[in-house]
Design an enzyme around this catalytic site. Structure first.
Site, mmCIF file in Angstrom:
data_model
loop_
_atom_site.group_PDB
_atom_site.id
_atom_site.type_symbol
_atom_site.label_atom_id
_atom_site.label_comp_id
_atom_site.label_asym_id
_atom_site.label_seq_id
_atom_site.Cartn_x
_atom_site.Cartn_y
_atom_site.Cartn_z
ATOM 1 N N HIS A 120 0.790 -1.229 0.000
ATOM 2 C CA HIS A 120 0.000 0.000 0.000
ATOM 3 C C HIS A 120 0.830 1.290 0.000
ATOM 4 O O HIS A 120 0.742 2.127 0.869
ATOM 5 C CB HIS A 120 -1.176 0.019 0.981
ATOM 6 C CG HIS A 120 -0.935 -0.385 2.412
ATOM 7 N ND1 HIS A 120 0.005 0.185 3.197
ATOM 8 C CD2 HIS A 120 -1.603 -1.262 3.189
ATOM 9 C CE1 HIS A 120 -0.074 -0.348 4.404
ATOM 10 N NE2 HIS A 120 -1.024 -1.228 4.427
ATOM 11 N N HIS A 126 -6.101 -10.280 12.734
ATOM 12 C CA HIS A 126 -6.211 -9.021 11.979
ATOM 13 C C HIS A 126 -6.805 -9.354 10.614
ATOM 14 O O HIS A 126 -6.380 -10.315 9.970
ATOM 15 C CB HIS A 126 -4.804 -8.433 11.855
ATOM 16 C CG HIS A 126 -4.659 -7.182 11.060
ATOM 17 N ND1 HIS A 126 -5.669 -6.255 10.911
ATOM 18 C CD2 HIS A 126 -3.590 -6.679 10.379
ATOM 19 C CE1 HIS A 126 -5.211 -5.253 10.166
ATOM 20 N NE2 HIS A 126 -3.967 -5.493 9.832
ATOM 21 N N GLU A 184 -6.837 -7.592 7.770
ATOM 22 C CA GLU A 184 -6.290 -7.065 6.511
ATOM 23 C C GLU A 184 -5.933 -8.230 5.583
ATOM 24 O O GLU A 184 -5.509 -9.299 6.024
ATOM 25 C CB GLU A 184 -5.071 -6.165 6.766
ATOM 26 C CG GLU A 184 -4.719 -5.379 5.509
ATOM 27 C CD GLU A 184 -3.776 -4.190 5.745
ATOM 28 O OE1 GLU A 184 -3.229 -4.042 6.845
ATOM 29 O OE2 GLU A 184 -3.596 -3.403 4.788
ATOM 30 N N ASP A 208 -3.637 -9.212 3.693
ATOM 31 C CA ASP A 208 -2.373 -9.957 3.686
ATOM 32 C C ASP A 208 -2.379 -11.093 4.699
ATOM 33 O O ASP A 208 -1.549 -11.991 4.642
ATOM 34 C CB ASP A 208 -1.161 -9.029 3.887
ATOM 35 C CG ASP A 208 -1.297 -8.072 5.045
ATOM 36 O OD1 ASP A 208 -2.428 -7.734 5.429
ATOM 37 O OD2 ASP A 208 -0.254 -7.640 5.579
ATOM 38 N N HIS A 256 -2.501 -2.951 13.472
ATOM 39 C CA HIS A 256 -2.463 -1.694 12.765
ATOM 40 C C HIS A 256 -3.842 -1.215 12.333
ATOM 41 O O HIS A 256 -3.979 -0.142 11.734
ATOM 42 C CB HIS A 256 -1.476 -1.877 11.591
ATOM 43 C CG HIS A 256 -1.801 -1.489 10.236
ATOM 44 N ND1 HIS A 256 -2.026 -2.317 9.191
ATOM 45 C CD2 HIS A 256 -1.910 -0.232 9.750
ATOM 46 C CE1 HIS A 256 -2.236 -1.634 8.099
ATOM 47 N NE2 HIS A 256 -2.171 -0.382 8.396
ATOM 48 N N ASP A 279 0.827 -7.629 13.092
ATOM 49 C CA ASP A 279 1.635 -6.628 12.392
ATOM 50 C C ASP A 279 2.746 -6.042 13.278
ATOM 51 O O ASP A 279 3.759 -5.558 12.756
ATOM 52 C CB ASP A 279 0.750 -5.467 11.917
ATOM 53 C CG ASP A 279 0.078 -5.754 10.581
ATOM 54 O OD1 ASP A 279 0.534 -6.647 9.858
ATOM 55 O OD2 ASP A 279 -0.916 -5.065 10.271
ATOM 56 N N TYR A 332 9.475 -0.178 8.515
ATOM 57 C CA TYR A 332 8.119 -0.698 8.721
ATOM 58 C C TYR A 332 7.366 0.166 9.740
ATOM 59 O O TYR A 332 6.215 0.562 9.526
ATOM 60 C CB TYR A 332 8.251 -2.143 9.213
ATOM 61 C CG TYR A 332 6.965 -2.879 9.434
ATOM 62 C CD1 TYR A 332 6.429 -3.685 8.435
ATOM 63 C CD2 TYR A 332 6.292 -2.809 10.649
ATOM 64 C CE1 TYR A 332 5.254 -4.386 8.634
ATOM 65 C CE2 TYR A 332 5.133 -3.502 10.864
ATOM 66 C CZ TYR A 332 4.615 -4.291 9.854
ATOM 67 O OH TYR A 332 3.453 -4.979 10.065
ATOM 68 N N HIS A 382 5.007 -10.523 9.760
ATOM 69 C CA HIS A 382 5.876 -10.178 8.622
ATOM 70 C C HIS A 382 7.328 -10.284 9.087
ATOM 71 O O HIS A 382 7.678 -9.756 10.143
ATOM 72 C CB HIS A 382 5.641 -8.739 8.149
ATOM 73 C CG HIS A 382 4.260 -8.485 7.633
ATOM 74 N ND1 HIS A 382 3.784 -9.007 6.455
ATOM 75 C CD2 HIS A 382 3.237 -7.748 8.142
ATOM 76 C CE1 HIS A 382 2.538 -8.608 6.251
ATOM 77 N NE2 HIS A 382 2.176 -7.849 7.274
HETATM 78 FE FE1 FEO Z 1 -2.208 -4.559 8.647
HETATM 79 FE FE2 FEO Z 1 0.083 -7.016 7.696
HETATM 80 O O1 FEO Z 1 -1.538 -6.058 7.731
#
Ligand code: FEO
Length: 404
Positions: free
Chosen positions: A28, A82, A84, A86, A148, A167, A195, A228
């Site tokens: 993003h 989460h 999102e 990903d 996040h 995250d 990050y 991540h």
């Molecule tokens: Fe807020 Fe890794 O997604």
């Protein structure tokens, strides 16, 4: 089911079953120069439980790693820390395939999943600090709103003393190394900072409270497993301390000078300003926007005490690359910066006024009048640029010392 990809052991009962995305360069709007990973984890308890999942195109890689351990149909619970995409993009396909007994999320997570997938799936909602028993293992959920997204939570595995932090405490870094102790510390700190700066900075006030929240929940943490990048199995306190420092946004004696240029006039001003700023006690970073991506600017801004931005005026507006960076970093809500603006112009110089307004809206304390040069700077104008930089250098040293 393919077993090409192998699970990696993280602790007595936990295996990494995520996916490595070597190709990703845009997350993003953030330049992910080293790719990323989407980490999912399998807890081999009496009730086999999957923590998070992966981006939809990575489904086969995750399933293959799971199949290297157990038949995927043996998974009883899926915990979505989460929503999102990903971490949840492959959830509908996964649920259809394995039909787990429970999908678990926070209250906001339950809503967010519904708003993404528009499905009939029942999601069990868990509250902050709630526990869940998986037969011979026990979990605790820690709500971490805006880390996040509003739905975000951590999951803690008792006994293994392992925090699945989603995250938080992660980085975009592809690689075959699964653990931070296998990676060069300079790369680790840079990618963790990049990050934080590009994703988490706007939530610093909330992030500053997380270490206290973990302490008051009385969690002994031996391993931090983010969603991540690599896993912190040695000295996980290191990344927690970095987050404490970054969330505080204490100004340092570092000046970041960002500009773009039409006919090299604003560039010459920037270089003279940098010369004026330069002294032993100050680190100066110059970022011409023809050479640097907005997310690299955000990374350098994280610990800078001063932000100077220069732009030529084009049709009464900011130069497009400067406008893009200003919009991006304004959204990241940096705090505790002093700053100033400059630029060359032909007839109205409105870009410089726009820049001043943007910096004021960002809460940057403007410590010098804007510096404007008509068309091309001569020697006197360059000397003024140098003096401008020098005065800001003195003010930066004072602010980084905490002088009023
Ligand atoms: Fe807020 Fe890794 O997604």
């Amino acid at each position: 089911m393919s077993r090409t990809f192998q699970a990696i052991k993280v602790s007595d009962r936990v295996y990494w079953v995520g996916a490595i995305d070597w190709e990703l360069r845009n997350f993003h709007g953030y330049l992910t120069s080293r790719g990323t990973t989407y980490n999912a984890y399998l807890i081999l308890a009496d009730e086999i439980t999957l923590i998070d999942s992966v981006k939809a195109p990575m489904f086969d890689q995750m399933m293959s790693r799971i199949a290297s351990l157990v038949a995927p149909s043996e998974i009883r619970n899926i915990i979505s820390n989460h929503a999102e995409m990903d971490h949840s993009g492959c959830l509908p396909r996964l649920l259809q395939m394995i039909k787990p007994e429970r999908v678990i999320a926070s209250a906001q997570g339950e809503k967010a999943l519904q708003q993404h997938f528009h499905w009939d799936q029942k999601v069990q909602v868990v509250k902050d600090n709630e526990s869940m028993v998986l037969g011979n293992a026990s979990l605790r959920f820690i709500e971490t709103r805006m880390l996040h997204w509003p739905d975000s939570m951590f999951t803690y595995l008792e006994g293994d003393n392992l925090l699945f932090s989603n995250d938080a405490f992660g980085m975009h870094l592809a690689g075959t190394e699964r653990f931070t102790d296998q990676i060069d510390q300079t790369i680790l700190r840079y990618e963790a900072a990049k990050y934080y700066a590009n994703i988490l900075l706007p939530f610093s006030n909330l992030i500053a409270k997380v270490p206290g929240k973990l302490a008051s929940a009385d969690l002994k943490i031996d391993i931090i497993a983010p969603d991540h990048g690599p896993i912190w199995r040695r000295n996980p306190q290191q990344i927690v301390q970095w987050y404490i420092d970054w969330a505080a946004q204490k100004p340092s004696a570092k000046a970041l000078v960002v500009y773009d240029t039409m006919w090299q006039s604003t560039a010459r001003m920037a270089q003279a300003i940098v010369d004026g700023l330069s002294r032993d006690a100050i680190k100066v970073t110059l970022m011409p926007l023809g050479a640097f991506h907005r997310s690299d600017v955000a990374t350098e801004l994280l610990d800078a005490g001063a932000l100077l931005i220069g732009s030529p005026t084009i049709n009464g507006q900011l130069y497009p690359s400067v406008a893009e960076v200003v919009s991006y970093i304004k959204g990241l809500q940096p705090r505790n910066k002093i700053g100033a603006v400059f630029g060359s112009y032909g007839w109205n110089g409105l870009a410089i006024s726009h820049l001043e307004n943007h910096l004021k809206e960002m809460g940057v304390e403007l410590v010098e009048e804007a510096l404007r040069v008509r068309y091309v700077p001569d020697q006197q104008a360059l000397a003024e640029c140098r003096a401008f930089g020098s005065r800001i250098g003195e003010k930066l040293l004072a602010s980084s010392r905490g002088d009023s």
